[in-house]
Design a protein around this motif. Structure first.
Motif, PDB file in Angstrom:
ATOM      1  N   GLU A 142       2.260   0.559  14.446  1.00  7.74           N
ATOM      2  CA  GLU A 142       1.397   0.603  13.274  1.00  7.74           C
ATOM      3  C   GLU A 142       1.246   2.043  12.789  1.00  7.74           C
ATOM      4  N   GLY A 143       0.438   2.225  11.792  1.00  7.25           N
ATOM      5  CA  GLY A 143       0.372   3.520  11.113  1.00  7.25           C
ATOM      6  C   GLY A 143       1.065   3.396   9.771  1.00  7.25           C
ATOM      7  N   GLU A 144       0.470   3.942   8.723  1.00  7.31           N
ATOM      8  CA  GLU A 144       1.013   3.788   7.382  1.00  7.31           C
ATOM      9  C   GLU A 144       2.415   4.398   7.281  1.00  7.31           C
ATOM     10  N   ILE A 162      20.134  21.657  -1.359  1.00  5.82           N
ATOM     11  CA  ILE A 162      19.518  20.692  -0.444  1.00  5.82           C
ATOM     12  C   ILE A 162      18.009  20.913  -0.471  1.00  5.82           C
ATOM     13  N   SER A 163      17.258  19.851  -0.590  1.00  6.56           N
ATOM     14  CA  SER A 163      15.795  19.972  -0.582  1.00  6.56           C
ATOM     15  C   SER A 163      15.192  18.841   0.233  1.00  6.56           C
ATOM     16  N   TYR A 164      13.954  19.079   0.688  1.00  4.88           N
ATOM     17  CA  TYR A 164      13.232  18.121   1.545  1.00  4.88           C
ATOM     18  C   TYR A 164      11.886  17.780   0.924  1.00  4.88           C
ATOM     19  N   LYS A 165      11.490  16.513   1.088  1.00  2.77           N
ATOM     20  CA  LYS A 165      10.181  16.060   0.612  1.00  2.77           C
ATOM     21  C   LYS A 165       9.731  14.909   1.499  1.00  2.77           C
ATOM     22  N   ASN A 166       8.446  14.777   1.673  1.00  7.87           N
ATOM     23  CA  ASN A 166       7.907  13.593   2.363  1.00  7.87           C
ATOM     24  C   ASN A 166       6.746  13.024   1.546  1.00  7.87           C
ATOM     25  N   LYS A 167       6.505  11.729   1.714  1.00  6.51           N
ATOM     26  CA  LYS A 167       5.414  11.122   0.943  1.00  6.51           C
ATOM     27  C   LYS A 167       5.049   9.777   1.555  1.00  6.51           C
ATOM     28  N   TYR A 168       3.742   9.479   1.547  1.00  3.75           N
ATOM     29  CA  TYR A 168       3.266   8.166   1.972  1.00  3.75           C
ATOM     30  C   TYR A 168       3.759   7.085   1.006  1.00  3.75           C
ATOM     31  N   ILE A 169       4.002   5.899   1.555  1.00  8.72           N
ATOM     32  CA  ILE A 169       4.234   4.716   0.743  1.00  8.72           C
ATOM     33  C   ILE A 169       2.859   4.162   0.375  1.00  8.72           C
ATOM     34  N   GLU A 170       2.555   4.137  -0.903  1.00 16.19           N
ATOM     35  CA  GLU A 170       1.194   3.825  -1.341  1.00 16.19           C
ATOM     36  C   GLU A 170       1.044   2.326  -1.612  1.00 16.19           C
ATOM     37  N   SER A 171       0.944   1.560  -0.529  1.00 16.03           N
ATOM     38  CA  SER A 171       0.655   0.138  -0.650  1.00 16.03           C
ATOM     39  C   SER A 171      -0.797  -0.034  -1.100  1.00 16.03           C
ATOM     40  N   GLU A 172      -1.152  -1.270  -1.466  1.00 17.01           N
ATOM     41  CA  GLU A 172      -2.526  -1.527  -1.900  1.00 17.01           C
ATOM     42  C   GLU A 172      -3.521  -1.232  -0.785  1.00 17.01           C
ATOM     43  N   THR A 173      -3.172  -1.574   0.455  1.00 17.42           N
ATOM     44  CA  THR A 173      -4.113  -1.320   1.547  1.00 17.42           C
ATOM     45  C   THR A 173      -4.203   0.172   1.867  1.00 17.42           C
ATOM     46  N   PHE A 174      -3.094   0.908   1.689  1.00 15.21           N
ATOM     47  CA  PHE A 174      -3.158   2.363   1.856  1.00 15.21           C
ATOM     48  C   PHE A 174      -4.117   2.959   0.837  1.00 15.21           C
ATOM     49  N   ASN A 208      -9.306  -8.616   1.691  1.00 16.27           N
ATOM     50  CA  ASN A 208      -8.300  -9.493   1.095  1.00 16.27           C
ATOM     51  C   ASN A 208      -6.938  -9.404   1.773  1.00 16.27           C
ATOM     52  N   ALA A 209      -6.904  -8.999   3.034  1.00 14.63           N
ATOM     53  CA  ALA A 209      -5.661  -8.976   3.812  1.00 14.63           C
ATOM     54  C   ALA A 209      -6.024  -8.975   5.289  1.00 14.63           C
ATOM     55  N   GLY A 210      -5.283  -9.744   6.092  1.00 17.65           N
ATOM     56  CA  GLY A 210      -5.589  -9.817   7.516  1.00 17.65           C
ATOM     57  C   GLY A 210      -5.305  -8.524   8.249  1.00 17.65           C
ATOM     58  N   ASN A 211      -4.359  -7.748   7.738  1.00 17.42           N
ATOM     59  CA  ASN A 211      -4.021  -6.462   8.335  1.00 17.42           C
ATOM     60  C   ASN A 211      -3.438  -5.576   7.233  1.00 17.42           C
ATOM     61  N   LYS A 212      -3.245  -4.313   7.545  1.00 19.35           N
ATOM     62  CA  LYS A 212      -2.673  -3.389   6.574  1.00 19.35           C
ATOM     63  C   LYS A 212      -1.229  -3.759   6.252  1.00 19.35           C
ATOM     64  N   PHE A 213      -0.810  -3.500   5.014  1.00 21.35           N
ATOM     65  CA  PHE A 213       0.593  -3.630   4.629  1.00 21.35           C
ATOM     66  C   PHE A 213       1.279  -2.330   5.058  1.00 21.35           C
ATOM     67  N   LEU A 214       1.925  -2.355   6.204  1.00 21.87           N
ATOM     68  CA  LEU A 214       2.348  -1.119   6.860  1.00 21.87           C
ATOM     69  C   LEU A 214       3.485  -0.393   6.135  1.00 21.87           C
ATOM     70  N   CYS A 215       4.506  -1.131   5.704  1.00 24.86           N
ATOM     71  CA  CYS A 215       5.647  -0.524   4.981  1.00 24.86           C
ATOM     72  C   CYS A 215       6.264   0.646   5.739  1.00 24.86           C
TER      73      CYS A 215
END
Length: 601
Positions: A142-144, A162-174, A208-215
């Motif tokens: 688990e963990g977003e 060459i470049s680097y980037k990181n980003k959270y997946i912004e689900s509704e539960t996130f 409105n969700a039993g658990n987080k949408f982890l993605c």
């Protein structure tokens, strides 16, 4: 008389009265025990010109939140020093230019993006929740979801940007928890049975969700679009350049259930074959999506009699391949005091061969030796046989030990190398050993031939191939190699190298190992994740399927630095052709993809 939060929710949501007493009267009549709730209501609800229906619904939600805040105590799960690189990192912001620390990218390396998904808890670490009903824990899967991406662009014939980037997946539960700025979902997979049941129910009522949408598990491409996915919800479309989350892909409203983390693109047709599991009937549904991604062409319940946690589906030119192993989700078992997710060592494993547009009656089932096979390497037709290759273990790494047993000790024993003479899956050590395995299913005689391809020297998982050969006969396969000693001392899987399997070359001197295997080892205390095959431009069927490179994230625990290594697949045991230093560490994660720029592959 005590009032159940469930009753509060139901009663509030069905209240249709338009008469409201004065707030001053309510304030004076409220009992001291409910004054904290009343103060919360006063802060969040307007005191005049109220739409009573909406107000009551909002009030019930506030009451539930206050009750949960009073009943539940969220506790951080600390990371021991040996698990330091499982801890999350912050978003870096705009893409940062990076460079090769050693070597250089080959001139014929394709332009594109190398993307890896993995869990990155939003609030610093995984959570446990304690309440009068018991304890529930978030588990290591688990963990977003957070994407870590390298962008490869050519500036001229021999120069690279060459470049680097990181980003959270912004689900509704996130986004919901980010807005609340605190853990809100009660962990609902592992814990005391009554506490797990209550967690699922309260999460659904409140959020409105039993658990987080982890993605947080995988990424895949279809019709030029990028998607992030985990088993418990729908794919989320991602902008491959900005990493912005566009929203869920429900196949134009025709798919209303979770979707596998590993859909497969069918050879020749380019159709996407998907499947989705659920805890209620239908337990397992297969779908076929058009090559352009605009239409769900086929959807069918395959009528598996339980909710099997099957992680992948396979494809050949004509068939879909279903894995039915004894790893199941059962709410009824949870209600009886057992675990929600359980692996049954005495259960049955079988492989199903289903025509692309078949139904449940058209599936030919082949019973094989009981095992757990979460990851498929490849599946294809070979004469009258359907060949399935995947990573096989005698038990499942999920959900872990029985509730109450020492989890660290269980994983530590499981990651050790098994005894040389292994007769079943009940040994005290080495029970999480994975080998690359082959099942040959004869479609005429119904005979099954099984063999261990990689032997007993090294545990291997997270397999991958040249994606141009998905569903077709291939000569080579690759996998991440577990460092058993480091994993055992850490209590988490750490992969200290890579393996290349030569399926057409027998290994005669080792009866336990059916084919030749080469190894690419990393430096001491360095471990990889998200390894993928990057095909050379123009690589296609008829050419060697090792014509390309391996890209992988490699973290040095000695220097706490992460690099991306580019390895020539034809010179597999040699050093990387390039090492690219990243501006911050990348936590260990799961699956990746290389998505070539259009017209590059």
């Amino acid at each position: 008389m005590a009032v159940s939060p469930f009753a509060l929710h139901v009663n509030a949501s069905t209240n249709r009265h338009s008469i409201s007493p004065s707030f001053d009267h309510l304030r004076k009549s409220i009992s001291p025990a409910l004054k904290p709730i009343w103060r919360e209501l006063q802060q969040q609800l307007p005191l005049n010109k109220i739409d009573v229906s909406k107000t009551v619904r909002k009030a019930s939600a506030i009451v539930l939140d206050v009750l949960v805040d009073g009943l539940y105590r969220f506790v951080d799960q600390p990371y021991p020093p040996s698990q330091k690189n499982f801890a999350p990192v912050q978003e870096i912001g705009e893409a940062v230019e990076v460079a090769c620390l050693e070597g250089q990218l080959p001139a014929d390396f394709p332009e594109g993006v190398f993307i890896r998904n993995g869990p990155n808890p939003q609030f610093g670490c995984l959570q446990s929740a304690a309440s009068p009903l018991g304890i529930t824990n978030e588990t290591w899967v688990e963990g977003e979801g957070m994407l870590h991406v390298l962008f490869f662009k050519k500036t001229c014939d021999s120069d690279w940007s060459i470049s680097y980037k990181n980003k959270y997946i912004e689900s509704e539960t996130f986004k919901l928890e980010k807005q609340r700025n605190k853990p809100s979902f009660i962990p609902a997979i592992e814990g005391d049975p009554l506490a797990v049941l209550a967690a699922v129910s309260l999460n659904r009522i409140r959020l409105n969700a039993g658990n987080k949408f982890l993605c947080n598990t995988s990424v895949f491409e279809h019709s030029g679009k990028l998607y992030a996915i985990a088993e418990n919800y729908l794919p989320h479309e991602i902008d491959s350049q900005t990493l912005e989350t566009f929203g869920v892909w429900d196949f134009n409203g025709d798919w209303s259930r979770p979707c596998t983390s590993h859909p497969k693109k069918a050879p020749r047709s380019g159709e996407l074959v998907i499947m989705g599991i659920d805890v209620k009937k239908p337990f397992y549904v297969v779908g076929v999506v058009s090559a352009d991604g605009k239409e769900l062409l086929h959807k069918v319940d395959v009528q598996i009699p339980k909710s099997v946690l099957s992680h992948e589906i396979g494809v050949t030119e004509r068939y879909n391949i279903i894995v039915d192993h004894p790893l199941s989700l059962e709410v009824s078992r949870l209600a009886k005091g057992g675990p929600l997710l359980k692996y049954d060592k005495e259960g049955t494993t079988r492989l199903g061969v289903m025509p692309r547009y078949g139904d449940a009656k058209s599936i030919r089932w082949f019973e094989v030796e009981t095992c757990c096979a979460l990851h498929i390497l490849n599946t294809f037709e070979d004469g009258g046989e359907v060949v399935v290759r995947g990573c096989r273990a005698m038990t499942s790494i999920l959900p872990g030990p029985d509730w109450g047993e020492n989890k660290f000790d269980w994983y530590s024993r499981g990651f050790k190398l098994p005894p040389k003479k292994r007769e079943n899956g009940n040994e005290e050590e080495g029970f999480l050993f994975h080998c690359v395995y082959e099942w040959r299913l004869n479609m005429e005689t119904r005979e099954v031939k099984e063999r261990n391809l990689s032997g007993t020297h090294s545990s291997m998982d997270f397999p991958f191939i040249n994606g141009n050969f998905t569903g077709l006969k291939n000569k080579f396969g690759f996998a991440q190699v577990l460092d058993s000693a480091a994993s055992s001392s850490c209590g988490q899987a750490k992969y200290g190298g890579l393996a290349k399997l030569y399926f057409d070359k027998p290994q005669e001197e080792d009866s336990q190992q059916a084919v030749k295997v080469e190894y690419h080892k990393f430096a001491e205390s360095s471990f990889c994740s998200g390894s993928v095959f990057v095909a050379k431009n123009g690589s296609a069927e008829g050419e060697d399927d090792d014509d390309g490179w391996i890209a992988t994230f490699v973290h040095s625990e000695a220097s706490d630095e992460t690099q991306v290594h580019i390895i020539d697949a034809k010179d597999f045991e040699g050093g990387p052709v390039a090492k690219i230093r990243l501006p911050q560490r990348v936590p260990y994660g799961f699956h990746g993809i290389f998505m070539a720029t259009p017209n590059q592959s």
